[in-house]
Enzyme design. Structure first.
Site, PDB file in Angstrom:
ATOM      1  N   LYS A  26      -6.421  -3.524  -3.794  1.00 19.72           N
ATOM      2  CA  LYS A  26      -5.753  -4.814  -3.991  1.00 19.72           C
ATOM      3  C   LYS A  26      -6.754  -5.953  -4.157  1.00 19.72           C
ATOM      4  O   LYS A  26      -6.499  -6.908  -4.891  1.00 19.72           O
ATOM      5  CB  LYS A  26      -4.765  -5.099  -2.845  1.00 19.72           C
ATOM      6  CG  LYS A  26      -3.510  -4.262  -2.929  1.00 19.72           C
ATOM      7  CD  LYS A  26      -2.351  -4.884  -2.168  1.00 19.72           C
ATOM      8  CE  LYS A  26      -1.084  -4.059  -2.329  1.00 19.72           C
ATOM      9  NZ  LYS A  26       0.029  -4.541  -1.496  1.00 19.72           N
ATOM     10  N   LYS A  73      -1.222   5.437  -9.599  1.00 24.18           N
ATOM     11  CA  LYS A  73       0.099   5.651  -9.011  1.00 24.18           C
ATOM     12  C   LYS A  73       1.099   4.650  -9.588  1.00 24.18           C
ATOM     13  O   LYS A  73       0.726   3.533  -9.972  1.00 24.18           O
ATOM     14  CB  LYS A  73       0.030   5.547  -7.489  1.00 24.18           C
ATOM     15  CG  LYS A  73      -0.149   4.153  -6.952  1.00 24.18           C
ATOM     16  CD  LYS A  73       0.129   4.101  -5.452  1.00 24.18           C
ATOM     17  CE  LYS A  73       0.054   2.648  -4.998  1.00 24.18           C
ATOM     18  NZ  LYS A  73       0.420   2.401  -3.629  1.00 24.18           N
ATOM     19  N   LYS A 102       4.788  -1.381  -9.016  1.00 22.20           N
ATOM     20  CA  LYS A 102       5.388  -2.557  -9.629  1.00 22.20           C
ATOM     21  C   LYS A 102       4.304  -3.408 -10.294  1.00 22.20           C
ATOM     22  O   LYS A 102       4.433  -3.859 -11.428  1.00 22.20           O
ATOM     23  CB  LYS A 102       6.105  -3.333  -8.523  1.00 22.20           C
ATOM     24  CG  LYS A 102       6.536  -4.718  -8.876  1.00 22.20           C
ATOM     25  CD  LYS A 102       7.868  -4.733  -9.549  1.00 22.20           C
ATOM     26  CE  LYS A 102       8.193  -6.186  -9.863  1.00 22.20           C
ATOM     27  NZ  LYS A 102       9.200  -6.410 -10.805  1.00 22.20           N
TER      28      LYS A 102
HETATM   29  P1  AMP Z   1       5.934  -0.260  -1.109  1.00 22.42           P
HETATM   30  O1  AMP Z   1       6.786  -0.664  -2.251  1.00 22.42           O
HETATM   31  O2  AMP Z   1       4.474  -0.286  -1.448  1.00 22.42           O
HETATM   32  O3  AMP Z   1       6.272  -0.963   0.139  1.00 22.42           O
HETATM   33  O4  AMP Z   1       6.258   1.279  -0.856  1.00 22.42           O
HETATM   34  C1  AMP Z   1       7.410   1.718  -0.169  1.00 22.42           C
HETATM   35  C2  AMP Z   1       7.335   3.219   0.047  1.00 22.42           C
HETATM   36  O5  AMP Z   1       7.263   3.883  -1.229  1.00 22.42           O
HETATM   37  C3  AMP Z   1       6.087   3.649   0.813  1.00 22.42           C
HETATM   38  O6  AMP Z   1       6.415   4.686   1.707  1.00 22.42           O
HETATM   39  C4  AMP Z   1       5.153   4.130  -0.252  1.00 22.42           C
HETATM   40  O7  AMP Z   1       4.263   5.104   0.220  1.00 22.42           O
HETATM   41  C5  AMP Z   1       6.117   4.724  -1.273  1.00 22.42           C
HETATM   42  N1  AMP Z   1       5.558   4.680  -2.625  1.00 22.42           N
HETATM   43  C6  AMP Z   1       5.266   3.570  -3.351  1.00 22.42           C
HETATM   44  N2  AMP Z   1       4.753   3.899  -4.552  1.00 22.42           N
HETATM   45  C7  AMP Z   1       4.700   5.254  -4.584  1.00 22.42           C
HETATM   46  C8  AMP Z   1       4.269   6.215  -5.562  1.00 22.42           C
HETATM   47  N3  AMP Z   1       3.802   5.840  -6.733  1.00 22.42           N
HETATM   48  N4  AMP Z   1       4.370   7.522  -5.236  1.00 22.42           N
HETATM   49  C9  AMP Z   1       4.865   7.921  -4.042  1.00 22.42           C
HETATM   50  N5  AMP Z   1       5.294   7.075  -3.090  1.00 22.42           N
HETATM   51  C10 AMP Z   1       5.225   5.760  -3.351  1.00 22.42           C
END
Ligand code: AMP
Ligand code: TRP
Length: 324
Positions: A111, A191, A194
């Site tokens: 980040k 990965k 957003k």
């Molecule tokens: P976040 O939007 O970063 O708060 O992610 C919410 C949940 O989604 C967390 O448990 C992340 O580990 C999972 N997550 C986000 N992006 C990915 C991805 N590309 N692949 C697998 N899990 C994801």
């Protein structure tokens, strides 16, 4: 029952990486744990954001999680900033955290690279707040996507450091991650996320899903239709394993390796299954968005329930630290 905690950032638009990597697994665990889910708005403000959009983003994250199957009758959902004890405990945890530990965090490094103009202390301290989220509620099980494992391991160290210094207070939490690791973005490089705009949103229409998949990167060595491909290095195949039936998976696996089918055929099957999986979620999300009060009421009830736990934990923490 063990207590389970997980969080999701209100990033505006949940994507299939969130769903397949995290939320779908949360839904499967609802009956086996005492489940708490949190919309982590204080984490989301560690990068630039539009103030006017935040309320809607928080609402969307909660509504879409509910639409995915987080049934408020079987779990608690709340917003992080509604419970001030999260940040209070984070401050205390700062004092048992070595700076070096935070500097090694992969997400911080990534980040800081992405947001060079705004490498703020909150971004650095992000895992400490995450540890506070989990431990404030004394949760043990933390289901997350693969990218978050390092943060959960860090939370264990925080619990251990606090307990060693002030006496047994917190359980040491552990992560639960799906077998299929991270979901890669449509670019096949990093990965799905957003911020990198390489994602399929949970709210994308059938037509958008088809067109996003049509240009998604597959096995880069398969240049012509007649070249055999390697499903093991193809992100589309990973998605098949999460969304398609066993016979379809077998069909695309063999078809790809023998050049019996082309990437477009393979993607068409995936699109069909993805659209079918998302259809009921989108329907439920539309209903909730038409009745926003239902969502706000769930979040208010979650706040009430979690406040009781939070106040109790903080009382214990302050006592153990000689602060009362
Ligand atoms: P976040 O939007 O970063 O708060 O992610 C919410 C949940 O989604 C967390 O448990 C992340 O580990 C999972 N997550 C986000 N992006 C990915 C991805 N590309 N692949 C697998 N899990 C994801
Ligand atoms: N950092 C997590 C993410 O980016 C979100 C999160 C915040 C979280 N607090 C948490 C996840 C506590 C699990 C437990 O996905």
């Amino acid at each position: 029952m063990k207590r389970l905690f997980s969080g999701i950032q209100p990033s505006g638009d949940l994507h299939i990486g969130n769903y397949l990597g995290a939320i779908r697994n949360w839904v499967r665990m609802l009956d086996d744990y005492q489940c708490i889910f949190c919309v982590v708005d204080y984490h989301a403000i560690t990068v630039d954001y539009q103030v006017e959009a935040m309320r809607q983003r928080i609402f969307n994250a909660a509504a879409e999680c509910m639409a995915c199957g987080l049934d408020p009758g079987r779990c608690v959902i709340f917003v992080q900033s509604h419970i001030p004890e999260h940040t209070e405990l984070a401050w205390i945890f700062n004092t048992v955290t070595p700076m070096g530990d935070l500097g090694r965090m992969t997400q911080f490094k990534e980040k800081s690279e992405q947001h060079k103009h705004n490498v703020n202390v909150g971004l650095f301290d992000y895992p400490v707040l995450q540890a506070a989220d989990i431990l404030l509620h004394k949760a043990e099980a933390v289901p997350v996507g693969e990218d978050q494992i390092q943060h959960i391991e860090f939370s264990r160290r925080v619990a251990h450091a606090f307990n060693s210094r002030y006496g047994e207070t917190f359980p040491e939490p552990y992560h639960i991650t799906p077998k299929i690791g991270r979901i890669m973005g449509l670019d096949g490089k990093t990965k799905m996320s957003k911020s990198l705009n390489n994602y399929i949103s949970l709210s994308d229409s059938a037509e958008t899903i088809r067109s996003k998949l049509a240009t998604a990167v597959t096995d880069v060595n398969r240049k012509r239709r007649s070249d055999p491909g390697n499903p093991e290095v193809c992100n589309i195949y990973t998605l098949h394993r999460l969304l398609s039936s066993d016979s379809e998976i077998e069909y695309v696996n063999t078809g790809c390796r023998t050049a019996g089918i082309g990437c477009l055929d393979c993607k068409a099957i995936l699109a069909k299954n993805m659209i079918a999986e998302l259809e009921p979620i989108q329907q439920k999300a539309r209903e909730l968005k038409e009745h926003p009060q239902r969502v706000w009421e769930v979040l208010e009830a979650g706040k009430q329930t979690c406040s009781l736990i939070a106040v109790e934990t903080m009382r214990e923490v302050r006592t153990k630290m000689g602060l009362r």
